[in-house]
Design an enzyme around this catalytic site. Sequence first.
Site, mmCIF file in Angstrom:
data_model
loop_
_atom_site.group_PDB
_atom_site.id
_atom_site.type_symbol
_atom_site.label_atom_id
_atom_site.label_comp_id
_atom_site.label_asym_id
_atom_site.label_seq_id
_atom_site.Cartn_x
_atom_site.Cartn_y
_atom_site.Cartn_z
ATOM 1 C CG ASP A 13 -0.481 -0.012 2.524
ATOM 2 O OD1 ASP A 13 0.927 -0.244 2.723
ATOM 3 O OD2 ASP A 13 -0.504 0.347 3.614
ATOM 4 C CG ASP A 18 3.869 0.076 2.105
ATOM 5 O OD1 ASP A 18 4.167 0.594 2.576
ATOM 6 O OD2 ASP A 18 3.301 -1.324 1.802
ATOM 7 C CG HIS A 243 6.488 -1.140 10.357
ATOM 8 N ND1 HIS A 243 6.805 -0.823 12.303
ATOM 9 C CD2 HIS A 243 6.681 0.288 10.436
ATOM 10 C CE1 HIS A 243 6.447 -0.082 12.560
ATOM 11 N NE2 HIS A 243 6.314 1.478 11.427
#
Length: 318
Positions: A13, A18, A243
């Site tokens: 996303d 990302d 992350h």
Amino acid sequence: MSQGRRPIILDVDTGIDDALALALAVRSSRAELVAVTTLAGNVDIERATANTLAVLDWLGTTEVPVHRGASRPLVRPHVDAAYVHGTNGLGNADLPASVRTIGGDRGPAAIVRLATSRPGELTLVCVGPLTNLAIALNVEPGLADLLDRVVVMGGAYAVPGNVTPRAEFNVYADPEAAAQVFAAPFPRLTVIGLDVSHQTALPRAVWEATRATGSDPHPAATLVVEVCRRSFIERGMTGFYLHDPLALAAALDPSLVTTEGSTVAVALGGEERGMTWITGPGNVQVARTVDAERFLAGFYETLGLPALAVDQRTLHPE
Ligand code: BDR
Ligand code: CA
């Protein structure tokens, strides 16, 4: 695996971290990036897809198909994370827009098609809300056995959340999808939660040293400089959590984390919405510890960043 490379579908996303996971997948000698699927999360679906294409183009990777996926969570309205990722999702970095076209089938359909055409071979790494995977599981219940592995970035188990005191963003954004995925009979499902990703931040000092390098750095390094500028300069952060790159790295090298086979419950509504907790033993391998030093060393090397040793405990990341 072709020449020792693990074939990966990356579900994104896009989103700053990302984008960095995409860069890691493109640059890693351990990964074969088979396809990318997109969905609404940090930003809306149009923006997530446009960002994904722009990042891949920036990295010189124009041949990897990008399939647009879910435009909203299964049940709830879309919530974004513009407060972290900026209104354009890439820290307001101005990457050139891509002119290439997206893949012919939609995200969940692409996951089912690819998993069916290469049974037992592919690793699916989901670093956004779990909507695409929940839809794919719904239309192909055999998916759990068709994929080699699934790695998810999602949840907060023994630590506080990052959207509410209890909930991590990807699970909070689509709790029904997360509940379905965590209840599915995946033989190899690894979950990277904030418990481990909050030990892996990109230090501002590494970003500054990268920026200072100036002359002809690799596009992956300039991507890092561009997408993190807002967090480090405008927002004054001293770190940025990696992350999603950690989830990708754990898919390529499972020894980076230790895990515990668990059954995971998800709170669907109310004030606890998105909270994740372990109810007992089960098939969901929840990451408990991470070799942060080894992950960061690999991340720096692969993206062409200077390997400065910075104590994570001194950082105040977002
Ligand atoms: C997750 O939420 C998103 O904002 C990040 O991209 C990451 O996937 C962290 O909670
Ligand atoms: Ca994400």
